[in-house]
Design a protein around this motif. Structure first.
Motif, PDB file in Angstrom:
ATOM      1  N   MET A   1       0.849  -1.207   0.000  1.00 31.92           N
ATOM      2  CA  MET A   1       0.000   0.000   0.000  1.00 31.92           C
ATOM      3  C   MET A   1       0.876   1.246   0.000  1.00 31.92           C
ATOM      4  O   MET A   1       1.772   1.382   0.822  1.00 31.92           O
ATOM      5  N   THR A   2       0.642   2.146  -0.945  1.00 23.54           N
ATOM      6  CA  THR A   2       1.415   3.368  -1.001  1.00 23.54           C
ATOM      7  C   THR A   2       0.854   4.378  -0.022  1.00 23.54           C
ATOM      8  O   THR A   2      -0.305   4.317   0.375  1.00 23.54           O
ATOM      9  N   LEU A   3       1.683   5.334   0.355  1.00 29.71           N
ATOM     10  CA  LEU A   3       1.243   6.339   1.306  1.00 29.71           C
ATOM     11  C   LEU A   3       0.107   7.180   0.736  1.00 29.71           C
ATOM     12  O   LEU A   3      -0.776   7.623   1.467  1.00 29.71           O
ATOM     13  N   THR A   4       0.099   7.386  -0.584  1.00 30.35           N
ATOM     14  CA  THR A   4      -0.950   8.207  -1.177  1.00 30.35           C
ATOM     15  C   THR A   4      -2.312   7.528  -1.082  1.00 30.35           C
ATOM     16  O   THR A   4      -3.345   8.188  -1.127  1.00 30.35           O
ATOM     17  N   ALA A   5      -2.317   6.172  -0.975  1.00 29.55           N
ATOM     18  CA  ALA A   5      -3.586   5.442  -0.907  1.00 29.55           C
ATOM     19  C   ALA A   5      -3.972   5.108   0.524  1.00 29.55           C
ATOM     20  O   ALA A   5      -4.978   4.443   0.745  1.00 29.55           O
ATOM     21  N   TYR A   6      -3.195   5.552   1.467  1.00 30.32           N
ATOM     22  CA  TYR A   6      -3.415   5.195   2.861  1.00 30.32           C
ATOM     23  C   TYR A   6      -4.609   5.966   3.422  1.00 30.32           C
ATOM     24  O   TYR A   6      -4.657   7.190   3.349  1.00 30.32           O
ATOM     25  N   THR A   7      -5.590   5.250   3.961  1.00 33.97           N
ATOM     26  CA  THR A   7      -6.735   5.895   4.601  1.00 33.97           C
ATOM     27  C   THR A   7      -6.418   6.164   6.058  1.00 33.97           C
ATOM     28  O   THR A   7      -6.126   5.247   6.816  1.00 33.97           O
ATOM     29  N   ARG A   8      -6.467   7.391   6.446  1.00 34.60           N
ATOM     30  CA  ARG A   8      -6.200   7.772   7.834  1.00 34.60           C
ATOM     31  C   ARG A   8      -7.468   7.551   8.657  1.00 34.60           C
ATOM     32  O   ARG A   8      -8.458   8.253   8.467  1.00 34.60           O
ATOM     33  N   GLU A   9      -7.426   6.601   9.566  1.00 28.32           N
ATOM     34  CA  GLU A   9      -8.590   6.278  10.382  1.00 28.32           C
ATOM     35  C   GLU A   9      -8.260   6.422  11.858  1.00 28.32           C
ATOM     36  O   GLU A   9      -7.200   5.996  12.313  1.00 28.32           O
ATOM     37  N   HIS A  10      -9.179   7.021  12.587  1.00 34.36           N
ATOM     38  CA  HIS A  10      -9.078   7.116  14.041  1.00 34.36           C
ATOM     39  C   HIS A  10     -10.305   6.480  14.677  1.00 34.36           C
ATOM     40  O   HIS A  10     -11.417   6.615  14.166  1.00 34.36           O
ATOM     41  N   HIS A  11     -10.100   5.803  15.795  1.00 30.53           N
ATOM     42  CA  HIS A  11     -11.202   5.345  16.634  1.00 30.53           C
ATOM     43  C   HIS A  11     -11.409   6.377  17.745  1.00 30.53           C
ATOM     44  O   HIS A  11     -10.450   6.774  18.410  1.00 30.53           O
ATOM     45  N   PHE A  12     -12.650   6.785  17.959  1.00 30.14           N
ATOM     46  CA  PHE A  12     -12.968   7.758  18.994  1.00 30.14           C
ATOM     47  C   PHE A  12     -13.947   7.132  19.973  1.00 30.14           C
ATOM     48  O   PHE A  12     -14.966   6.559  19.573  1.00 30.14           O
ATOM     49  N   TYR A  13     -13.652   7.247  21.260  1.00 30.67           N
ATOM     50  CA  TYR A  13     -14.470   6.602  22.278  1.00 30.67           C
ATOM     51  C   TYR A  13     -14.545   7.484  23.521  1.00 30.67           C
ATOM     52  O   TYR A  13     -13.668   8.320  23.778  1.00 30.67           O
ATOM     53  N   VAL A  14     -15.621   7.283  24.280  1.00 31.99           N
ATOM     54  CA  VAL A  14     -15.851   8.016  25.529  1.00 31.99           C
ATOM     55  C   VAL A  14     -16.362   7.012  26.550  1.00 31.99           C
ATOM     56  O   VAL A  14     -17.271   6.232  26.258  1.00 31.99           O
ATOM     57  N   ALA A  15     -15.797   7.037  27.755  1.00 29.10           N
ATOM     58  CA  ALA A  15     -16.211   6.085  28.790  1.00 29.10           C
ATOM     59  C   ALA A  15     -15.807   6.609  30.162  1.00 29.10           C
ATOM     60  O   ALA A  15     -14.958   7.502  30.280  1.00 29.10           O
ATOM     61  N   ILE A  16     -16.409   6.054  31.198  1.00 32.16           N
ATOM     62  CA  ILE A  16     -15.967   6.347  32.562  1.00 32.16           C
ATOM     63  C   ILE A  16     -14.624   5.672  32.785  1.00 32.16           C
ATOM     64  O   ILE A  16     -14.465   4.477  32.503  1.00 32.16           O
ATOM     65  N   ALA A  17     -13.650   6.431  33.245  1.00 27.51           N
ATOM     66  CA  ALA A  17     -12.323   5.859  33.500  1.00 27.51           C
ATOM     67  C   ALA A  17     -12.400   4.835  34.626  1.00 27.51           C
ATOM     68  O   ALA A  17     -13.018   5.089  35.668  1.00 27.51           O
ATOM     69  N   LYS A  18     -11.775   3.692  34.424  1.00 23.12           N
ATOM     70  CA  LYS A  18     -11.838   2.622  35.409  1.00 23.12           C
ATOM     71  C   LYS A  18     -10.702   2.669  36.429  1.00 23.12           C
ATOM     72  O   LYS A  18     -10.817   2.104  37.516  1.00 23.12           O
ATOM     73  N   HIS A  19      -9.608   3.326  36.079  1.00 22.11           N
ATOM     74  CA  HIS A  19      -8.423   3.275  36.932  1.00 22.11           C
ATOM     75  C   HIS A  19      -7.935   4.639  37.406  1.00 22.11           C
ATOM     76  O   HIS A  19      -6.921   4.723  38.103  1.00 22.11           O
ATOM     77  N   VAL A  20      -8.625   5.713  37.043  1.00 22.63           N
ATOM     78  CA  VAL A  20      -8.153   7.067  37.355  1.00 22.63           C
ATOM     79  C   VAL A  20      -9.287   7.853  38.009  1.00 22.63           C
ATOM     80  O   VAL A  20     -10.404   7.907  37.472  1.00 22.63           O
TER      81      VAL A  20
END
Length: 210
Positions: A1-20
């Motif tokens: 896969m070339t860089l020009t064909a690379y799809t930039r994908e992000h996962h976005f999530y929201v939750a109650i923090a379990k450890h902080v």
């Protein structure tokens, strides 16, 4: 896969923090085992909301927090991550969210259209990679405490968010993805980090906001 064909994908999530959590006297507190909200209240621990963005398949992620009773705007979180977290490489082509965020923020796609070039996708319940992004982010929240072993007190959520951003950028600058044994992840992360930083696309003649 070339860089020009690379799809930039992000996962976005929201939750109650379990450890902080936030304690009135001790500041930010990290706990090894998840605590129920009722139990946290007994110890005067205020729960925090975890917001995060992950680059799937790379172990590159950024997170930020707010108090449960002082939630942040989703648009503000996204813009901050895309502008400041170097490992995200700027603005994505596609943002994947779960149905809970989609229901809570039905105007998100319209908002993203103001930037231009960002499509919105809703992950289904069988998307294991998306579920893993949140699961790893919860663990990374605990790990933020591991990088604070000098005894310095993190007094509030702002200092916690500054700390989280510094850790993220430190991992990226140190190419920490090269330390793991999974060659597929290392290759994907290296390919991702070879991408140029993608700046915001503003509609001509106007200042777009989300």
């Amino acid at each position: 896969m070339t860089l020009t064909a690379y799809t930039r994908e992000h996962h976005f999530y929201v939750a109650i923090a379990k450890h902080v959590f936030l304690h009135a006297d001790k500041g930010i507190v990290f706990v090894n085992d998840p605590i129920r909200l009722k139990d946290a209240e007994k110890f005067d621990l205020k729960p925090l909301v975890l917001y995060g963005l992950t680059v799937p398949g790379t172990q590159i992620q950024w997170q930020t927090f707010s108090l449960l009773d002082e939630p942040r705007s989703l648009s503000g979180v996204l813009l901050e991550g895309w502008e400041k977290a170097s490992g995200l490489r700027g603005y994505p082509d596609k943002l994947k969210i779960n149905c809970h965020i989609a229901n809570a923020c039905p105007q998100l796609q319209k908002s993203l259209d103001h930037i231009g070039g960002i499509s919105l996708e809703i992950a289904d319940g069988k998307d294991k990679q998306f579920s893993a992004s949140l699961r790893v982010a919860q663990q990374r929240g605990l790990e933020l405490g591991w990088y604070n072993r000098d005894g310095h007190v993190i007094n509030d959520v702002k200092e916690l968010n500054d700390h989280a951003l510094n850790i993220h950028n430190g991992h990226v600058n140190g190419r920490r993805w090269e330390w793991i044994g999974n060659n597929a992840v290392k290759e994907q992360a290296s390919k991702w980090m070879a991408l140029p930083f993608k700046t915001r696309n503003r509609p001509s003649g106007s200042e777009a906001t989300i």
